[in-house]
Design an enzyme around this catalytic site. Structure first.
Site, PDB file in Angstrom:
ATOM      1  N   LYS A  40      36.450  -9.577  40.912  1.00  0.00           N
ATOM      2  CA  LYS A  40      36.871  -9.657  42.323  1.00  0.00           C
ATOM      3  C   LYS A  40      36.695  -8.233  42.868  1.00  0.00           C
ATOM      4  O   LYS A  40      37.423  -7.318  42.505  1.00  0.00           O
ATOM      5  CB  LYS A  40      38.333 -10.102  42.405  1.00  0.00           C
ATOM      6  CG  LYS A  40      38.705 -10.850  43.680  1.00  0.00           C
ATOM      7  CD  LYS A  40      38.560 -10.052  44.960  1.00  0.00           C
ATOM      8  CE  LYS A  40      39.782  -9.199  45.217  1.00  0.00           C
ATOM      9  NZ  LYS A  40      39.566  -8.257  46.327  1.00  0.00           N
ATOM     10  N   GLU A  69      46.038  -1.055  35.022  1.00  0.00           N
ATOM     11  CA  GLU A  69      45.851   0.387  35.257  1.00  0.00           C
ATOM     12  C   GLU A  69      46.348   0.647  36.670  1.00  0.00           C
ATOM     13  O   GLU A  69      45.683   0.297  37.645  1.00  0.00           O
ATOM     14  CB  GLU A  69      44.367   0.755  35.138  1.00  0.00           C
ATOM     15  CG  GLU A  69      43.795   0.558  33.750  1.00  0.00           C
ATOM     16  CD  GLU A  69      44.371   1.516  32.722  1.00  0.00           C
ATOM     17  OE1 GLU A  69      44.926   2.555  33.126  1.00  0.00           O
ATOM     18  OE2 GLU A  69      44.286   1.225  31.527  1.00  0.00           O
ATOM     19  N   CYS A 116      44.172   7.650  41.337  1.00  0.00           N
ATOM     20  CA  CYS A 116      45.414   7.360  40.639  1.00  0.00           C
ATOM     21  C   CYS A 116      45.924   8.634  39.972  1.00  0.00           C
ATOM     22  O   CYS A 116      47.117   8.811  39.764  1.00  0.00           O
ATOM     23  CB  CYS A 116      45.180   6.280  39.594  1.00  0.00           C
ATOM     24  SG  CYS A 116      43.818   6.659  38.479  1.00  0.00           S
ATOM     25  N   GLN A 154      45.279   2.345  55.923  1.00  0.00           N
ATOM     26  CA  GLN A 154      45.729   3.335  54.951  1.00  0.00           C
ATOM     27  C   GLN A 154      46.035   4.665  55.658  1.00  0.00           C
ATOM     28  O   GLN A 154      47.019   5.336  55.343  1.00  0.00           O
ATOM     29  CB  GLN A 154      44.666   3.495  53.851  1.00  0.00           C
ATOM     30  CG  GLN A 154      44.956   4.560  52.816  1.00  0.00           C
ATOM     31  CD  GLN A 154      46.286   4.368  52.075  1.00  0.00           C
ATOM     32  OE1 GLN A 154      46.998   3.398  52.289  1.00  0.00           O
ATOM     33  NE2 GLN A 154      46.653   5.332  51.253  1.00  0.00           N
ATOM     34  N   GLU A 178      53.903   6.624  45.499  1.00  0.00           N
ATOM     35  CA  GLU A 178      52.511   7.064  45.550  1.00  0.00           C
ATOM     36  C   GLU A 178      51.979   6.885  46.975  1.00  0.00           C
ATOM     37  O   GLU A 178      52.209   5.851  47.588  1.00  0.00           O
ATOM     38  CB  GLU A 178      51.671   6.206  44.586  1.00  0.00           C
ATOM     39  CG  GLU A 178      50.232   6.641  44.538  1.00  0.00           C
ATOM     40  CD  GLU A 178      49.355   5.669  43.757  1.00  0.00           C
ATOM     41  OE1 GLU A 178      49.501   4.450  43.928  1.00  0.00           O
ATOM     42  OE2 GLU A 178      48.512   6.153  42.970  1.00  0.00           O
TER      43      GLU A 178
END
Ligand code: NAD
Length: 490
Positions: A179, A254, A288, A333, A387
């Site tokens: 995906k 992850e 990340c 974002q 985050e």
């Protein structure tokens, strides 16, 4: 690519063919550089996912029966074709993410390296031979494919993310349904097209475009998907684990990070500033492994701060090779980042650099945030705990080493961590005591090598590691084999 040129639509790739989502729904992909419409993207749903899983299920037995060495040879050909097409793929990564072509080329090369490493695993794919408690009995283990792997990825390093999942899944003899991230659909599509050219049988890799809730969840829920590997946010990872847990599917997660970089009083401050800039702002902080918590000893705080702010003021933001970083991936974002800064300010934080959308004709139509440095925040403030995934970093003061270590560990996340020091004892104590999957001395919080296992502790994952040989554990069933060579004498 031909299909895109003819239709202006980035489609799915199922059973070795390009196809639109059932009923032809789509969404629009915009350029992060200037907000213009780039193309339409197939908006897939459960029917499309089902078609992709069916294609994978049909192709998988033959692929699994192909000797692993031969599978590796095909993956090697894919990696070599990716290298030959590095310009084309990198241009697509640049178009979809807004990062510079130079960075996109570096990322494409990393994807090639990942492919070559995993292709070589076809000649290893080791099991174990061990001892037995009984005489005349042999005990060993072998790796077997899981079946169909469901792969779900983020958009931040699109071609590297594809490579990290697809190569290990396929070398283990699985067929896969990927995906794609909704912000980087074409990169995934081009990769799939290229695998056909390199000789991968139809149906072994399928790509489904679409949104997480509409196309990702049906993949997670599909009873024919034996293993799921997800790279993305902790919130979505938790949801996936919950859904997949109900049917006991194997899941590798992850997830996010809130990574500390500690600057000690004996650090080379020039190096510490250089690595802070790279770790916090490269790729627009959309890593990340970005350094979002810079923990600085009191004794050098003022001088480090001055050097850092001076260097931040000189950063160039834009989509070109001489820029330090580009836009964030989409307008939503960008707005999330602006609200997080505003919220922190309301709670008493000081914005020492940036904190705003970049104005001016070169930036205003794109999704550019000025490099942002925030001070006067506590370790338990929201901005310290959540985050953000953008070019924003916070500075903290530490009294001494143990205070710095305690602050580094005061996070729900545990992905990567770094210390800058000239003292071997401090360096060793830090790498052993910091709660993270990756610990670095005198470098950055980001960066990994294809043969090394990457992954996090705490809320940064569920304990699995990708890539490295450890990734093979995600995509294989381990089978024990006992051979009784002289049953009469047991
Ligand atoms: P995200 O979690 O919003 O989306 C990631 C992917 O999941 C996308 O493809 C999305 O469509 C899909 N998705 C969303 N909801 C879903 C659902 N309910 N079911 C199934 N799939 C769903 O993340 P993002 O904002 O695109 O990416 C940034 C995040 O990724 C950050 O948290 C970052 O730290 C993380 N990340 C982690 C690593 C790592 O290796 N640990 C690497 C890169 C990015």
């Amino acid at each position: 690519m031909t299909a895109l040129k003819a239709t202006g639509l980035v489609r799915n790739w199922i059973a070795g063919e390009s196809c639109a989502a059932a009923g032809d729904p789509y969404f629009v992909k915009r350029s992060p550089i200037d907000g213009r419409e780039l193309y339409r993207v197939s908006r897939s749903t459960a029917d499309d996912v089902n078609a992709a899983v069916t294609a994978a299920r049909q192709a998988q037995p033959h692929w699994a029966a192909t000797p692993a060495v031969r599978r590796g040879a095909i993956l090697h050909d894919i990696a070599m074709l990716l290298r030959a097409r590095r310009e084309e793929i990198a241009r697509c990564v640049h178009l979809e993410t807004g990062k510079s072509l130079k960075d996109a080329l570096g990322e494409t090369d990393a994807a090639v390296a990942q492919g070559l490493f995993m292709a070589g695993e076809g000649q290893r794919l080791y099991g174990r031979t061990t001892t037995s408690a009984a005489p005349n009995k042999y005990a060993s283990t072998v790796r077997e494919p899981m079946g169909v792997a469901g792969l779900i990825i983020a958009a931040n390093t699109p071609i590297a993310n594809v490579a990290w999942k697809v190569f290990p899944a396929l070398i283990c003899g699985n067929a896969a349904v990927l995906k794609a991230a909704e912000d980087t659909p074409l990169t995934a599509y081009l990769f799939a097209e290229l695998t056909r050219e390199a000789g991968l049988p139809a149906g072994v890799l399928n790509v489904v475009q679409g949104y997480g809730a509409e196309a990702g969840e049906p993949l997670v829920l599909h009873s024919d998907v034996a293993v799921l590997s997800f790279t993305g946010s902790t919130a979505v990872g938790r949801r996936i684990a919950e859904l997949a847990g109900k049917r006991l599917a194997k899941v590798s997660l992850e997830l996010g990070g809130k990574n500390p970089l500690v600057v000690c009083d004996d650090a080379d401050l020039g190096q510490a500033v250089k690595w802070t800039l790279l770790s916090a702002f490269s790729n627009a902080g959309q890593r990340c492994a970005a350094a979002s918590r810079i923990i600085v000893f009191d004794d050098v705080y003022t001088i480090f701060r001055e050097k850092l702010l001076d260097a931040v003021a000189r950063l160039r933001v834009g989509p070109n090779d001489d820029d330090d970083f580009g836009p964030v991936i989409n307008e939503r974002q960008l707005n999330n980042l602006l609200s997080a800064v505003q919220h922190a300010v309301q709670q008493g934080a000081l914005v020492s650099a940036g904190g705003m959308r970049l104005p001016g004709s070169a930036h205003q139509a794109g999704y550019y945030l000025a490099p942002t440095v925030i001070e006067q925040v506590r370790v338990d403030d929201e901005i310290s705990l959540n985050e953000l995934f953008g070019p924003i970093t916070c500075l903290y003061r530490a009294r001494d080493f143990s205070d710095a270590l305690a602050q580094a560990n005061a996070s729900p996340y545990g992905l990567t961590a770094c210390i800058h020091t000239g003292n071997l004892h401090r360096a060793l104590e830090f790498v052993h005591k910091v709660q993270a999957g990756v610990a670095v001395v005198n470098g950055g919080t980001y960066g990994s090598e294809p043969h090394m296992p990457f992954g996090g502790a705490k809320q940064s994952g569920n304990g699995s590691r990708e890539p490295g040989t450890e990734a093979l554990d995600i995509y294989s069933n381990i089978k024990d084999i006992y051979l009784n060579v002289d049953p009469a004498r047991i």
